[in-house]
Scaffold this motif. Sequence first.
Motif, PDB file in Angstrom:
ATOM      1  N   LEU A  16       0.798  -1.277   0.026  1.00 39.57           N
ATOM      2  CA  LEU A  16      -0.097  -0.148  -0.040  1.00 39.57           C
ATOM      3  C   LEU A  16       0.764   1.273   0.111  1.00 39.57           C
ATOM      4  CD1 LEU A  16      -2.469  -1.313   2.653  1.00 39.57           C
ATOM      5  CD2 LEU A  16      -2.802  -1.404   0.297  1.00 39.57           C
ATOM      6  N   ASP A  17       0.570   2.371  -0.941  1.00 47.75           N
ATOM      7  CA  ASP A  17       1.360   3.494  -0.914  1.00 47.75           C
ATOM      8  C   ASP A  17       0.610   4.467  -0.389  1.00 47.75           C
ATOM      9  OD1 ASP A  17       2.816   5.790  -1.818  1.00 47.75           O
ATOM     10  OD2 ASP A  17       2.950   4.898  -3.889  1.00 47.75           O
ATOM     11  N   ALA A  18       0.745   4.554   1.188  1.00 45.37           N
ATOM     12  CA  ALA A  18       0.037   5.753   1.998  1.00 45.37           C
ATOM     13  C   ALA A  18       0.758   6.947   1.829  1.00 45.37           C
ATOM     14  CB  ALA A  18       0.086   4.884   3.476  1.00 45.37           C
ATOM     15  N   LYS A  19       2.027   7.202   1.296  1.00 48.40           N
ATOM     16  CA  LYS A  19       2.571   8.258   1.229  1.00 48.40           C
ATOM     17  C   LYS A  19       2.089   9.017   0.013  1.00 48.40           C
ATOM     18  CE  LYS A  19       7.023  10.409   0.453  1.00 48.40           C
ATOM     19  NZ  LYS A  19       8.551  10.518   0.124  1.00 48.40           N
ATOM     20  N   ARG A  20       1.642   8.563  -1.127  1.00 45.26           N
ATOM     21  CA  ARG A  20       1.202   8.961  -2.363  1.00 45.26           C
ATOM     22  C   ARG A  20      -0.417   8.896  -2.347  1.00 45.26           C
ATOM     23  NH1 ARG A  20       4.323   7.294  -7.401  1.00 45.26           N
ATOM     24  NH2 ARG A  20       4.072   5.290  -6.726  1.00 45.26           N
ATOM     25  N   SER A  24      -7.011   6.952   0.015  1.00 49.38           N
ATOM     26  CA  SER A  24      -7.277   5.511  -0.458  1.00 49.38           C
ATOM     27  C   SER A  24      -6.937   4.445   0.693  1.00 49.38           C
ATOM     28  CB  SER A  24      -6.927   5.548  -1.794  1.00 49.38           C
ATOM     29  OG  SER A  24      -7.665   6.268  -2.738  1.00 49.38           O
ATOM     30  N   VAL A  25      -5.570   4.572   0.810  1.00 57.20           N
ATOM     31  CA  VAL A  25      -5.199   3.582   1.892  1.00 57.20           C
ATOM     32  C   VAL A  25      -5.745   3.526   3.257  1.00 57.20           C
ATOM     33  CG1 VAL A  25      -2.912   2.896   3.186  1.00 57.20           C
ATOM     34  CG2 VAL A  25      -2.861   3.301   0.897  1.00 57.20           C
ATOM     35  N   LYS A  26      -6.025   4.935   3.718  1.00 55.62           N
ATOM     36  CA  LYS A  26      -6.687   4.978   5.020  1.00 55.62           C
ATOM     37  C   LYS A  26      -8.088   4.121   4.894  1.00 55.62           C
ATOM     38  CE  LYS A  26      -8.314   8.156   8.767  1.00 55.62           C
ATOM     39  NZ  LYS A  26      -8.539   9.740   9.015  1.00 55.62           N
ATOM     40  N   THR A  85      -1.333  11.850  -7.538  1.00 57.01           N
ATOM     41  CA  THR A  85      -0.506  10.760  -6.866  1.00 57.01           C
ATOM     42  C   THR A  85       0.680  10.206  -7.707  1.00 57.01           C
ATOM     43  OG1 THR A  85      -1.713   8.968  -7.767  1.00 57.01           O
ATOM     44  CG2 THR A  85      -2.636  10.062  -5.741  1.00 57.01           C
ATOM     45  N   GLY A  86       0.503   9.904  -9.150  1.00 56.01           N
ATOM     46  CA  GLY A  86       1.744   9.420  -9.816  1.00 56.01           C
ATOM     47  C   GLY A  86       1.556   8.264  -9.873  1.00 56.01           C
TER      48      GLY A  86
END
Length: 169
Positions: A16-20, A24-26, A85-86
């Motif tokens: 999971l890409d919580a940084k970008r 959505s991750v949350k 987000t990229g």
Amino acid sequence: MRAVFVTELGEIEVELDAKRAPVSVKNFLRYMTAKAYDGGTFYRTVTTTPDNQPGKTVKINVIQGGVREGFKAFPPIALERTNKTGIKHKDGVISMARDTPDSATEAIFICVGDQAELDFGGKRNPDGQGFAAFGKVVRGMEVVRKIHKSHAEEQALTPKITIKKVVQK
């Protein structure tokens, strides 16, 4: 952070890409923490076979799944567009399903092959806003491909593929 979908056909591990894609991750994590995906299913396969996407000029390849029957969805989240987000819809990317912008709740899909038409500016959704990609499969693409090729009536997997549980790794 990683999560593992334990399905009846094997495991799918996603990073999971919580940084970008923090929203959505949350969102995904609140369903996972509530154990809403436990007993859920992968219920849809979208393939480029002639009878799978009739009437669609822009064809895609994904599997879609969600929470167990009867689980009341949390309120929808804001759409995290791929141009911000990229995170592009490449092979193995996991994303939030939606109808209109800011309508995603619990349903997720995983790309089978690169799916640029699901990115911001893509033509799969008429609004051109794309979908919120938030991670990628790091183990278990063979399971994703097996689900993708499973028997379906139109796009409905028949039978649905059970998600036994989703756990954080």
